[in-house]
Write an enzyme that holds these catalytic residues in place. Structure first.
Site, short mmCIF file in Angstrom:
data_model
loop_
_atom_site.label_atom_id
_atom_site.label_comp_id
_atom_site.label_asym_id
_atom_site.label_seq_id
_atom_site.Cartn_x
_atom_site.Cartn_y
_atom_site.Cartn_z
N GLU A 1 -0.49 -1.29 -7.28
CA GLU A 1 -1.20 -0.14 -7.80
C GLU A 1 -0.30 1.08 -7.91
O GLU A 1 -0.43 1.88 -8.84
CB GLU A 1 -2.39 0.18 -6.89
CG GLU A 1 -3.25 1.33 -7.37
CD GLU A 1 -4.39 1.61 -6.43
OE1 GLU A 1 -5.46 2.01 -6.92
OE2 GLU A 1 -4.24 1.43 -5.21
N GLY B 1 -6.79 1.20 -3.49
CA GLY B 1 -6.82 -0.14 -4.05
C GLY B 1 -6.72 -1.23 -3.01
O GLY B 1 -6.64 -2.41 -3.35
N GLY C 1 0.82 -1.20 0.00
CA GLY C 1 0.00 0.00 0.00
C GLY C 1 0.86 1.25 0.00
O GLY C 1 2.01 1.24 0.44
N VAL C 2 0.29 2.34 -0.50
CA VAL C 2 1.03 3.59 -0.60
C VAL C 2 1.18 4.22 0.78
O VAL C 2 0.31 4.10 1.63
CB VAL C 2 0.33 4.57 -1.57
CG1 VAL C 2 -1.02 5.00 -1.04
CG2 VAL C 2 1.21 5.77 -1.85
N GLY C 3 2.31 4.90 1.00
CA GLY C 3 2.52 5.61 2.26
C GLY C 3 3.89 5.37 2.84
O GLY C 3 4.67 4.55 2.35
#
Length: 244
Positions: free
Chosen positions: A74, A168, A47-49
């Site tokens: 993603e 996502g 996941g993004v971050g």
């Protein structure tokens, strides 16, 4: 266009982030040896971050032996540049870039080299349920809090204040072969537990992921009864909240 995109800001990893990364790395290294799904290749998504970016940094410490390691996710973040530069990744597929200013400079300065290993696809491909399942993706995402049933809240602080969209995370949690939620055990400087009796908002149900990782360890929920899941989740909560 020659105009640069707005850069993404990553905070420096905290000691908690690095401990979560260590715990995740130990789990993945053991899982690679015991899970036949990962015998020949390992497809990963993060996941993004800032936490996701820190977790990517742990990949270089994992012994993947002669397996192909591919990123199928993603978002493409700075940590993937390190993994490509080290030769760890055979390739990376995403739908968008979330790079710091330094990461953008690295990518475009070496665009001819990175173009051999990186592809950006439309979201209906990068987040396609059938492809995520077919490749046997190991998905690593985060959450605001997780409850003792295993449900995860990824978007609403206290059930009311929106901190982010779901992104996502739902696509990957629901369809990947092995879903992992990684998060610190507390918030607000240790005043609030992020392992809670019942989340105030559910984005990912207990059926969408299999493993919870905090700085206190790994709760592998696969095959456990509800009582056993509860006990495993309490063990990865902060010690100050376990009795409650």
């Amino acid at each position: 266009t020659e105009q640069a995109d707005d850069p993404y800001s990553f905070r420096d990893p905290t000691e908690v982030d690095l401990t979560i990364a260590d715990n995740l790395g130990e789990f993945l290294e053991a899982e690679i040896e015991r899970n036949p799904m990962l015998a020949e290749s390992v497809y990963l998504q993060f996941g993004v971050g800032s936490l996701g970016n820190a977790l990517m940094g742990e990949l270089s410490g994992i012994d993947f032996a002669d397996r192909d390691v591919v990123y199928f996710g993603e978002v493409f973040q700075d940590g993937l540049l390190d993994a490509l530069d080290s030769g760890l990744l055979a390739g990376a597929s995403a739908t968008s870039l979330a790079l710091s200013a330094e990461g953008q400079e690295r990518l475009f300065d070496g665009i001819d080299r990175y173009a051999d290993d990186v592809v950006l696809r439309p979201a209906d491909v990068s987040n396609n349920a059938a492809l995520i399942e077919r490749f046997g993706v190991v998905g690593v995402n985060s959450a605001v809090d997780v409850d003792l049933y295993g449900n995860a809240n990824a978007t609403h602080i206290g059930g009311t204040d929106v901190v982010s969209g779901i992104g996502g995370g739902g696509d990957f949690n629901r369809n990947c072969r092995l879903g992992i939620i990684a998060l610190p055990s507390t918030a607000a400087g240790g005043e609030i537990s992020r392992i809670v009796p019942q989340v105030p908002h559910v984005d990912h149900t207990e059926h969408d992921h299999s493993v919870i990782v905090t700085e206190h360890g790994v709760a592998d929920l696969r095959g456990l009864s509800p009582d056993e899941r509860m006990a495993a989740l309490i063990e990865v909560a902060d010690p100050a909240f376990r009795d409650d």
